[in-house]
Design a protein around this motif. Structure first.
Motif, PDB file in Angstrom:
ATOM      1  N   ILE A  49       0.846  -1.200   0.000  1.00  0.00           N
ATOM      2  CA  ILE A  49       0.000   0.000   0.000  1.00  0.00           C
ATOM      3  C   ILE A  49       0.879   1.246   0.000  1.00  0.00           C
ATOM      4  O   ILE A  49       0.607   2.225  -0.709  1.00  0.00           O
ATOM      5  N   ALA A  50       1.948   1.206   0.792  1.00  0.00           N
ATOM      6  CA  ALA A  50       2.883   2.333   0.814  1.00  0.00           C
ATOM      7  C   ALA A  50       3.548   2.536  -0.546  1.00  0.00           C
ATOM      8  O   ALA A  50       3.734   3.672  -0.995  1.00  0.00           O
ATOM      9  N   VAL A  51       3.899   1.445  -1.206  1.00  0.00           N
ATOM     10  CA  VAL A  51       4.501   1.544  -2.542  1.00  0.00           C
ATOM     11  C   VAL A  51       3.528   2.187  -3.526  1.00  0.00           C
ATOM     12  O   VAL A  51       3.926   2.994  -4.382  1.00  0.00           O
ATOM     13  N   ALA A  52       2.251   1.864  -3.400  1.00  0.00           N
ATOM     14  CA  ALA A  52       1.241   2.478  -4.279  1.00  0.00           C
ATOM     15  C   ALA A  52       1.188   3.989  -4.065  1.00  0.00           C
ATOM     16  O   ALA A  52       1.027   4.755  -5.022  1.00  0.00           O
ATOM     17  N   VAL A  53       1.333   4.422  -2.811  1.00  0.00           N
ATOM     18  CA  VAL A  53       1.344   5.853  -2.512  1.00  0.00           C
ATOM     19  C   VAL A  53       2.562   6.515  -3.147  1.00  0.00           C
ATOM     20  O   VAL A  53       2.477   7.596  -3.742  1.00  0.00           O
ATOM     21  N   ILE A  54       3.718   5.865  -3.029  1.00  0.00           N
ATOM     22  CA  ILE A  54       4.945   6.418  -3.618  1.00  0.00           C
ATOM     23  C   ILE A  54       4.839   6.465  -5.137  1.00  0.00           C
ATOM     24  O   ILE A  54       5.228   7.453  -5.769  1.00  0.00           O
ATOM     25  N   ASP A  55       4.294   5.415  -5.745  1.00  0.00           N
ATOM     26  CA  ASP A  55       4.122   5.390  -7.199  1.00  0.00           C
ATOM     27  C   ASP A  55       3.177   6.490  -7.674  1.00  0.00           C
ATOM     28  O   ASP A  55       3.281   6.963  -8.815  1.00  0.00           O
ATOM     29  N   TYR A  60       8.085   9.280   0.794  1.00  0.00           N
ATOM     30  CA  TYR A  60       8.260   8.110   1.663  1.00  0.00           C
ATOM     31  C   TYR A  60       7.523   8.317   2.973  1.00  0.00           C
ATOM     32  O   TYR A  60       6.901   7.386   3.503  1.00  0.00           O
ATOM     33  N   TRP A  61       7.597   9.513   3.526  1.00  0.00           N
ATOM     34  CA  TRP A  61       7.008   9.774   4.846  1.00  0.00           C
ATOM     35  C   TRP A  61       5.496   9.734   4.793  1.00  0.00           C
ATOM     36  O   TRP A  61       4.850   9.247   5.732  1.00  0.00           O
ATOM     37  N   VAL A 109      -2.254 -10.342  -1.866  1.00  0.00           N
ATOM     38  CA  VAL A 109      -1.202  -9.407  -2.280  1.00  0.00           C
ATOM     39  C   VAL A 109      -0.649  -9.806  -3.646  1.00  0.00           C
ATOM     40  O   VAL A 109      -0.448  -8.960  -4.528  1.00  0.00           O
ATOM     41  N   ALA A 110      -0.393 -11.103  -3.833  1.00  0.00           N
ATOM     42  CA  ALA A 110       0.121 -11.582  -5.115  1.00  0.00           C
ATOM     43  C   ALA A 110      -0.880 -11.354  -6.239  1.00  0.00           C
ATOM     44  O   ALA A 110      -0.505 -11.013  -7.367  1.00  0.00           O
ATOM     45  N   LEU A 111      -2.161 -11.521  -5.930  1.00  0.00           N
ATOM     46  CA  LEU A 111      -3.202 -11.341  -6.939  1.00  0.00           C
ATOM     47  C   LEU A 111      -3.322  -9.875  -7.356  1.00  0.00           C
ATOM     48  O   LEU A 111      -3.473  -9.556  -8.545  1.00  0.00           O
ATOM     49  N   VAL A 112      -3.226  -8.970  -6.391  1.00  0.00           N
ATOM     50  CA  VAL A 112      -3.411  -7.543  -6.675  1.00  0.00           C
ATOM     51  C   VAL A 112      -2.139  -6.905  -7.232  1.00  0.00           C
ATOM     52  O   VAL A 112      -2.175  -6.155  -8.215  1.00  0.00           O
ATOM     53  N   ALA A 113      -0.995  -7.201  -6.595  1.00  0.00           N
ATOM     54  CA  ALA A 113       0.255  -6.522  -6.963  1.00  0.00           C
ATOM     55  C   ALA A 113       1.113  -7.329  -7.926  1.00  0.00           C
ATOM     56  O   ALA A 113       2.092  -6.796  -8.460  1.00  0.00           O
ATOM     57  N   GLY A 114       0.796  -8.592  -8.125  1.00  0.00           N
ATOM     58  CA  GLY A 114       1.628  -9.431  -8.979  1.00  0.00           C
ATOM     59  C   GLY A 114       2.711 -10.126  -8.180  1.00  0.00           C
ATOM     60  O   GLY A 114       2.977  -9.786  -7.028  1.00  0.00           O
ATOM     61  N   VAL A 115       3.345 -11.092  -8.800  1.00  0.00           N
ATOM     62  CA  VAL A 115       4.353 -11.891  -8.103  1.00  0.00           C
ATOM     63  C   VAL A 115       5.777 -11.396  -8.356  1.00  0.00           C
ATOM     64  O   VAL A 115       6.720 -11.877  -7.724  1.00  0.00           O
ATOM     65  N   ASP A 116       5.940 -10.462  -9.276  1.00  0.00           N
ATOM     66  CA  ASP A 116       7.284  -9.963  -9.578  1.00  0.00           C
ATOM     67  C   ASP A 116       7.778  -9.035  -8.467  1.00  0.00           C
ATOM     68  O   ASP A 116       6.994  -8.299  -7.855  1.00  0.00           O
ATOM     69  N   GLU A 117       9.099  -9.067  -8.245  1.00  0.00           N
ATOM     70  CA  GLU A 117       9.693  -8.177  -7.248  1.00  0.00           C
ATOM     71  C   GLU A 117       9.697  -6.740  -7.760  1.00  0.00           C
ATOM     72  O   GLU A 117       9.833  -6.483  -8.947  1.00  0.00           O
ATOM     73  N   ARG A 118       9.555  -5.800  -6.834  1.00  0.00           N
ATOM     74  CA  ARG A 118       9.555  -4.386  -7.176  1.00  0.00           C
ATOM     75  C   ARG A 118      10.599  -3.668  -6.338  1.00  0.00           C
ATOM     76  O   ARG A 118      10.831  -4.011  -5.172  1.00  0.00           O
ATOM     77  N   PHE A 120      12.269  -0.893  -4.038  1.00  0.00           N
ATOM     78  CA  PHE A 120      11.804  -0.036  -2.950  1.00  0.00           C
ATOM     79  C   PHE A 120      12.957   0.887  -2.570  1.00  0.00           C
ATOM     80  O   PHE A 120      14.026   0.424  -2.170  1.00  0.00           O
ATOM     81  N   VAL A 121      12.736   2.183  -2.709  1.00  0.00           N
ATOM     82  CA  VAL A 121      13.792   3.155  -2.425  1.00  0.00           C
ATOM     83  C   VAL A 121      13.720   3.569  -0.962  1.00  0.00           C
ATOM     84  O   VAL A 121      12.697   4.091  -0.508  1.00  0.00           O
TER      85      VAL A 121
END
Length: 295
Positions: A49-55, A60-61, A109-118, A120-121
């Motif tokens: 969910i945090a990654v979606a906000v960053i995208d 980050y904060w 999580v895998a269904l929504v975000a996919g199984v590939d690694e992403r 994270f900065v």
């Protein structure tokens, strides 16, 4: 000597990551007397969910705040909808439910975000400090200092909550004796919900710290940390926030020495040996008390 210093500092940083996850386990144990095996997948969900906000362009904060709030809501909903119906039955029922939640949430999580690694900065630089020319402490960076500091602040906040506030006392009373707590006017249901919510928020923080440490995340990126975090919690004592941090640091140091002087493939075996020794010698953990064991 330089290798020993680097391994020690790396162990402290890794141990802080384990301690962050162990703190979430300790919090939910102290407030509900349940070991939540779904904590890792819940933390992974809030991290995505945090990654979606960053995208979406957030900082980050902002993503960290959203992750913590998501953890609070997720923990409260899970306690109310999934855990509450089995709380009155045998204790094993709740444990089995958390194992089912672990698989279910990870699958969602895998269904929504996919199984590939992403990627994270992390919020700060991961470049190690240079002590002198030719000797850089790779394990000591601004991001590692942030990780250690965040874990210590969380530990102090939990200690203050349980020792010096009426809310913390009510949460502990609800965990140890629900009927007595109700007679004393404690709203047990609310305290149990709050315990799950706060534990999920701490787990969300752990997920963010771990993601910043590993730099790549996937639906299963918390799996290894679940094992090490559980060992750290048992090593320090499931009733002690201080024990969770000390246990995490000790485990981090031990595993980093194994990694540096022996081989990475022995990490799992080393963690298992530490867990077995603790359970044989001091089952309640290093910071356990007689009162806690009798309860």
């Amino acid at each position: 000597m330089e290798q020993f210093i680097s391994l020690t500092l790396g162990g402290v940083v890794n141990g802080s990551v384990y301690a962050a996850f162990a703190l979430a386990l300790v919090l939910i144990w102290r407030s509900t007397r349940i070991v939540n095996f779904a904590q890792g997948s819940m933390a992974a969900a809030t991290t995505f969910i945090a990654v979606a906000v960053i995208d979406a362009g957030g900082s980050y904060w902002l993503a960290l705040v959203v992750a913590l709030l998501s953890g609070l809501v997720m923990g409260a909903l899970i306690e109310r909808v999934v855990i509450r119906p089995v709380e009155g039955g045998p204790e094993l029922n709740a444990v089995i439910v958390t194992l089912g939640l672990f698989v279910a949430i990870q699958g969602i999580v895998a269904l929504v975000a996919g199984v590939d690694e992403r990627a994270f900065v992390p919020p700060f630089s991961t470049v190690g400090y240079e002590v002198r020319e030719g000797f850089t402490l790779l394990s000591l960076s601004r991001n590692s200092i942030w990780t250690v500091g965040a874990v210590l602040v969380t530990m102090l906040a939990l200690i203050a909550l349980f020792r010096f506030t009426r809310l913390g006392l009510a949460m502990r009373a609800s965990a140890f004796g629900q009927e007595v707590a109700r007679l004393l006017g404690v709203r047990v249901g609310r305290m149990l919900t709050l315990g799950w919510a706060l534990a999920a928020a701490v787990g969300a923080l752990a997920g963010m710290l771990i993601a910043g440490d590993v730099s790549f995340i996937g639906p299963t990126f918390m799996d290894t940390l679940i094992v090490f975090g559980f060992v750290a919690a048992v090593l320090g004592g499931l009733d002690s926030p201080i024990g969770a941090v000390v246990g995490g640091l000790l485990l981090g140091l031990a595993l980093n020495y194994v990694r540096g002087y022996l081989d990475d493939s022995l990490l799992g075996m080393a963690a298992l040996v530490i867990l077995v020794v603790v359970l044989l010698v001091r089952p309640g953990g290093l910071f356990s008390t007689t009162a806690a064991r009798r309860a």
